[in-house]
Design a protein around this motif. Sequence first.
Motif, PDB file in Angstrom:
ATOM      1  N   GLU A 146      44.420  54.634   8.399  1.00  0.00           N
ATOM      2  CA  GLU A 146      44.863  55.678   7.427  1.00  0.00           C
ATOM      3  C   GLU A 146      46.433  55.372   7.336  1.00  0.00           C
ATOM      4  O   GLU A 146      47.264  55.617   6.457  1.00  0.00           O
ATOM      5  N   ILE A 147      47.169  55.517   8.533  1.00  0.00           N
ATOM      6  CA  ILE A 147      48.734  55.196   8.404  1.00  0.00           C
ATOM      7  C   ILE A 147      49.174  54.109   7.584  1.00  0.00           C
ATOM      8  O   ILE A 147      49.754  54.342   6.730  1.00  0.00           O
ATOM      9  N   ALA A 148      48.625  53.039   7.890  1.00  0.00           N
ATOM     10  CA  ALA A 148      48.849  51.735   7.036  1.00  0.00           C
ATOM     11  C   ALA A 148      48.548  52.150   5.473  1.00  0.00           C
ATOM     12  O   ALA A 148      49.396  51.503   4.761  1.00  0.00           O
ATOM     13  N   SER A 149      47.491  52.652   5.389  1.00  0.00           N
ATOM     14  CA  SER A 149      47.031  52.926   3.980  1.00  0.00           C
ATOM     15  C   SER A 149      47.683  53.629   3.249  1.00  0.00           C
ATOM     16  O   SER A 149      48.195  53.327   2.004  1.00  0.00           O
ATOM     17  N   ARG A 150      48.300  54.887   3.940  1.00  0.00           N
ATOM     18  CA  ARG A 150      49.211  55.865   3.306  1.00  0.00           C
ATOM     19  C   ARG A 150      50.490  55.431   2.968  1.00  0.00           C
ATOM     20  O   ARG A 150      51.139  55.521   2.125  1.00  0.00           O
ATOM     21  N   VAL A 151      50.987  54.325   4.016  1.00  0.00           N
ATOM     22  CA  VAL A 151      52.415  53.790   3.878  1.00  0.00           C
ATOM     23  C   VAL A 151      52.281  52.849   2.646  1.00  0.00           C
ATOM     24  O   VAL A 151      53.109  52.963   1.877  1.00  0.00           O
ATOM     25  N   VAL A 152      51.375  52.183   2.289  1.00  0.00           N
ATOM     26  CA  VAL A 152      51.346  51.186   1.347  1.00  0.00           C
ATOM     27  C   VAL A 152      51.254  52.043   0.000  1.00  0.00           C
ATOM     28  O   VAL A 152      52.043  51.855  -1.229  1.00  0.00           O
ATOM     29  N   VAL A 153      50.275  53.046   0.187  1.00  0.00           N
ATOM     30  CA  VAL A 153      50.029  53.765  -1.118  1.00  0.00           C
ATOM     31  C   VAL A 153      51.260  54.504  -1.662  1.00  0.00           C
ATOM     32  O   VAL A 153      51.826  54.334  -2.776  1.00  0.00           O
ATOM     33  N   ARG A 154      51.834  55.172  -0.851  1.00  0.00           N
ATOM     34  CA  ARG A 154      53.494  56.026  -1.070  1.00  0.00           C
ATOM     35  C   ARG A 154      54.278  54.963  -1.516  1.00  0.00           C
ATOM     36  O   ARG A 154      55.151  55.207  -2.258  1.00  0.00           O
TER      37      ARG A 154
END
Length: 392
Positions: A84-92
């Motif tokens: 989730e952290i990795a996904s949110r970093v990329v999305v943001r």
Amino acid sequence: MKTAQAWRLGMKDMQILPPPRHRSHLKKPTWIIILVSLVSLFLVCAYVYPPQNSTACYVFSSHGCKALQNWLPPAPSRDLTDDEIASRVVVRDILDTPRAIPKTPKIAFMFLIPGALPFEKLWDMFFQGHEGKFSVYVHASKEKPVHFSRYFFNREIRSEKVVWGKISMVDAERRLLANALKDPDNQHFVLLSDSCIPLRDFDYVYNYLMYTNVSFVDSFEDPGPHGSGRYSDRMLPEVEKKDFRKGAQWFTMKRQHAIIIVADSLYYTKFRIYCKPGMDGRNCYSDEHYLPTFFHILDPTGIANWSITHVDWSEGKWHPKSYRSQDATYDLMRNITSIVDSVHVTSDVRREIQIRPCLWNGNQRPCYLFARKFLPETLDNLIAIFSNYTSI
């Protein structure tokens, strides 16, 4: 001696009995402390036990629950997983990166169809004279259609079989987006079906989509059996039931949103495995839940929460109303294009009707640019009135 003794006794009395004005002065801080304590307790209770109905919300704020939720500090959240952290970093990072706007940005019109496109003549009329401002992509899941319009020649992408209600529908949407993203001039992406027609002229559609600050992805909370009732707790921890949303699959979205959808693996995998017909005794349809839930979790303020493709569910059946030849009139088009509120109805016993104004950059505007389920027999009528109804 008696006089001096009396004077001393008088002084003692004065020390024992302070003036009345000192008593009233000492009470003020006490009442202030009590009042502040009560207000603090009141707010803590509102935070820990938030009001569950709109009437209670308006006790706290004239703007209702949303104003109260925005004012109160966010509730403590759980620890995110590494994925989730990795996904949110990329999305943001993608959402925060300034866009490189081409000289002439284009809209990608993506047709998700089984075979023939019955309204190709109508779309040809819609596109005429606007070359360079749009591109066309066709995903034909059953058979390659025969085209007559130059705008559709050689515009098919590699297509796979699509089954209604299954993840293959989402796969086709992502396939269309990936192919359309190869053209850097494509800045907005529109998903259309074989029964879709344009409600406005090209310039109106172009300006409406190109100069908006959101994607038009339908998303709302439905606590009933056709909404949250389809949720599986196997989606935990990344997808919680409180975040599970529903919406129509027919979207339009800006380029950054298209990129994060194509790049997503975490949430897509959850829906591919755990949202399908017959899952845990429930019928979950990923095309109705994946995108609404995804954007609610990752970019809730970046979507409009309604679809700009109109469909009529007033008959209360499993499928929306289909328009026949006699239905395709100027009055019908005028009625659809005059709608300025988005309406959702929950599937629980309450059948709650949720009405929201259609806001375009903060201003209320007509909701719909396209409409569906028009049967092929309506084509001649639509062509006859096209120039009239698209300029309403």
